[in-house]
Design an enzyme around this catalytic site. Sequence first.
Site, PDB file in Angstrom:
ATOM      1  N   GLY A  18       0.837  -0.780  -0.347  1.00 32.55           N
ATOM      2  CA  GLY A  18      -0.289  -0.289   0.023  1.00 32.55           C
ATOM      3  C   GLY A  18       1.288   1.407  -0.110  1.00 32.55           C
TER       4      GLY A  18
ATOM      5  N   ARG B 286      15.105 -17.909  -5.705  1.00 35.91           N
ATOM      6  CA  ARG B 286      13.674 -17.216  -5.243  1.00 35.91           C
ATOM      7  C   ARG B 286      13.031 -15.787  -6.681  1.00 35.91           C
ATOM      8  NH1 ARG B 286      13.230 -21.054  -3.816  1.00 35.91           N
ATOM      9  NH2 ARG B 286      12.865 -21.353  -1.399  1.00 35.91           N
TER      10      ARG B 286
ATOM     11  N   TYR C 292      -4.364 -19.659   5.363  1.00 37.91           N
ATOM     12  CA  TYR C 292      -4.333 -18.818   4.081  1.00 37.91           C
ATOM     13  C   TYR C 292      -4.540 -18.971   3.035  1.00 37.91           C
ATOM     14  CZ  TYR C 292      -1.088 -14.859   2.479  1.00 37.91           C
ATOM     15  OH  TYR C 292      -0.488 -13.720   1.308  1.00 37.91           O
TER      16      TYR C 292
ATOM     17  N   HIS D  77       9.799 -12.013   5.923  1.00 36.85           N
ATOM     18  CA  HIS D  77      10.203 -12.635   4.364  1.00 36.85           C
ATOM     19  C   HIS D  77      12.201 -13.003   4.676  1.00 36.85           C
ATOM     20  CE1 HIS D  77       5.718 -12.359   3.352  1.00 36.85           C
ATOM     21  NE2 HIS D  77       6.158 -13.219   3.784  1.00 36.85           N
TER      22      HIS D  77
HETATM   23  P1  NDP Z   1       1.135  -6.433   5.771  1.00 37.60           P
HETATM   24  O1  NDP Z   1       1.097  -7.111   6.276  1.00 37.60           O
HETATM   25  O2  NDP Z   1       2.489  -5.102   5.141  1.00 37.60           O
HETATM   26  O3  NDP Z   1      -0.180  -4.231   4.820  1.00 37.60           O
HETATM   27  C1  NDP Z   1      -0.744  -5.471   5.943  1.00 37.60           C
HETATM   28  C2  NDP Z   1      -1.890  -4.170   5.500  1.00 37.60           C
HETATM   29  O4  NDP Z   1      -3.454  -4.225   5.507  1.00 37.60           O
HETATM   30  C3  NDP Z   1      -1.481  -2.668   6.992  1.00 37.60           C
HETATM   31  O5  NDP Z   1      -1.912  -1.962   6.496  1.00 37.60           O
HETATM   32  C4  NDP Z   1      -3.007  -3.778   8.082  1.00 37.60           C
HETATM   33  O6  NDP Z   1      -3.255  -2.290   8.751  1.00 37.60           O
HETATM   34  C5  NDP Z   1      -3.711  -3.805   6.402  1.00 37.60           C
HETATM   35  N1  NDP Z   1      -5.510  -4.801   7.623  1.00 37.60           N
HETATM   36  C6  NDP Z   1      -4.920  -6.205   8.603  1.00 37.60           C
HETATM   37  N2  NDP Z   1      -5.749  -6.408   9.205  1.00 37.60           N
HETATM   38  C7  NDP Z   1      -6.414  -5.634   8.909  1.00 37.60           C
HETATM   39  C8  NDP Z   1      -7.707  -5.549   9.346  1.00 37.60           C
HETATM   40  N3  NDP Z   1      -8.601  -6.335  10.098  1.00 37.60           N
HETATM   41  N4  NDP Z   1      -8.778  -4.482   9.307  1.00 37.60           N
HETATM   42  C9  NDP Z   1      -8.102  -3.292   8.608  1.00 37.60           C
HETATM   43  N5  NDP Z   1      -7.215  -3.236   8.020  1.00 37.60           N
HETATM   44  C10 NDP Z   1      -6.651  -4.502   7.864  1.00 37.60           C
HETATM   45  O7  NDP Z   1       0.232  -6.615   4.136  1.00 37.60           O
HETATM   46  P2  NDP Z   1       1.788  -5.899   2.181  1.00 37.60           P
HETATM   47  O8  NDP Z   1       2.087  -4.968   2.054  1.00 37.60           O
HETATM   48  O9  NDP Z   1       3.141  -6.953   2.942  1.00 37.60           O
HETATM   49  O10 NDP Z   1       0.635  -7.263   1.393  1.00 37.60           O
HETATM   50  C11 NDP Z   1      -0.424  -6.313   0.831  1.00 37.60           C
HETATM   51  C12 NDP Z   1      -1.237  -7.312  -0.260  1.00 37.60           C
HETATM   52  O11 NDP Z   1       0.037  -8.262  -0.790  1.00 37.60           O
HETATM   53  C13 NDP Z   1      -1.974  -8.688   0.608  1.00 37.60           C
HETATM   54  O12 NDP Z   1      -3.030  -8.593   0.631  1.00 37.60           O
HETATM   55  C14 NDP Z   1      -0.967 -10.158   1.256  1.00 37.60           C
HETATM   56  O13 NDP Z   1      -1.396 -11.346   0.843  1.00 37.60           O
HETATM   57  C15 NDP Z   1      -0.018  -9.694  -0.176  1.00 37.60           C
HETATM   58  N6  NDP Z   1       1.118 -10.559  -0.921  1.00 37.60           N
HETATM   59  C16 NDP Z   1       2.487  -9.997   0.220  1.00 37.60           C
HETATM   60  C17 NDP Z   1       4.085 -10.454   0.213  1.00 37.60           C
HETATM   61  C18 NDP Z   1       5.029 -10.618   0.051  1.00 37.60           C
HETATM   62  O14 NDP Z   1       5.929 -11.180   0.843  1.00 37.60           O
HETATM   63  N7  NDP Z   1       4.538  -9.299   1.233  1.00 37.60           N
HETATM   64  C19 NDP Z   1       3.669 -11.731  -1.106  1.00 37.60           C
HETATM   65  C20 NDP Z   1       2.540 -11.847  -1.824  1.00 37.60           C
HETATM   66  C21 NDP Z   1       1.968 -11.277  -2.035  1.00 37.60           C
HETATM   67  P3  NDP Z   1      -2.688  -2.024  10.265  1.00 37.60           P
HETATM   68  O15 NDP Z   1      -1.558  -1.047  10.016  1.00 37.60           O
HETATM   69  O16 NDP Z   1      -3.216  -0.422  10.180  1.00 37.60           O
HETATM   70  O17 NDP Z   1      -2.194  -3.394  10.090  1.00 37.60           O
END
Ligand code: NDP
Length: 322
Positions: A17, A216, A144, A187
């Site tokens: 994000g 990877r 997941y 990670h």
């Molecule tokens: P992060 O863990 O960095 O961020 C997770 C985000 O989700 C945060 O903004 C968090 O908000 C929000 N969030 C979590 N739970 C809730 C909830 N119950 N209600 C509202 N908001 C929530 O994740 P990433 O940016 O790494 O991942 C983003 C997407 O990419 C995910 O869908 C993940 O599955 C996918 N992905 C990630 C990979 C990686 O290597 N990181 C690889 C492949 C896919 P807050 O900060 O307030 O907790």
Amino acid sequence: MNNDKVILVTGGSGLVGKAIEWVINNDKGKFGSKEKEKWIFINSKDGDLRSMEATHAIFQKYKPTHVIHLAALVGGLFKNMKYKLDFLRDNILINDNILHSAHQYKVEKVVSCLSTCIFPDKTTYPIDETMIHNGPPHESNFGYAHAKRLIDIQNKAYNDQFGDKYTSIIPTNVFGPHDNYDLQDSHVIPGLLHKCYLAKKNGTPFIVAGTGKPLRQFIYSRDLAKLIIWALREYDEIEPVILSVSEKDEVSIKDVADSIVKALNFEGDYTFDTTKADGQYKKTASNEKLLKYLPDFKFTPFEIAIKESADWFIENYDNART
Ligand code: NDP
């Protein structure tokens, strides 16, 4: 000014994000902000997306026309193994609330985020978009993985029954600024960055678990952000698309550790602990479909991306997720 598009980004405070926000605000080319697009980045403080009421309130407040859905309960191996039901249930609730609210509020398009780690455990390589449901995922992350797989099923069902345009993207391992640097449950890249940083600070050896040989595909979060913005604006299929560097750009864990050592100017002892397990040697994903759409997309060279990530981590050490 009247906005034609109001784009709501869930998970706006996370690794991906924050990268989208950065590209929207900083890219001077075609991925940056456009007139008549209003971008809204939300996180869990705006509402818990596991709650239908909270999710409705968010849609009522912002009235999005488009949604990039990133929010998820995300974790490394340890957490995924320990909290399988939480990973299954929280993610099912979040995804269902987002897609159902999008439908009720007549959102024009939703792009949700899957992951290459949800593919079948027993499969042929390279994996591609057609294989998601071809067999059970790896035991370690089945909660997941099944929740994520259901997004693809829901997208098809919403399209089939109502003609809704909800799609998904599938990134490989992501890294970049705003990562999770928790030493117990991160990670590989943020974990090694943090370890090397501490080794330099404390004058201790930098020890990398395993032989360093596994390969990877890593995608820099800012490259991924550009591709997600492209998907929102231009990708018209309901079927998912893998967002990854090519097979020839796979790097070994040793390459990762070397780049980190270089980026942090680490001059101490640096070794591999070969008594630790390596994990799978290779899990190549195909980016052929992506390259058909964007043959000229330029990925950031790996070493530059690592250097930018390391610089961000050092500058933000006190506020980073550690
Ligand atoms: P992060 O863990 O960095 O961020 C997770 C985000 O989700 C945060 O903004 C968090 O908000 C929000 N969030 C979590 N739970 C809730 C909830 N119950 N209600 C509202 N908001 C929530 O994740 P990433 O940016 O790494 O991942 C983003 C997407 O990419 C995910 O869908 C993940 O599955 C996918 N992905 C990630 C990979 C990686 O290597 N990181 C690889 C492949 C896919 P807050 O900060 O307030 O907790």
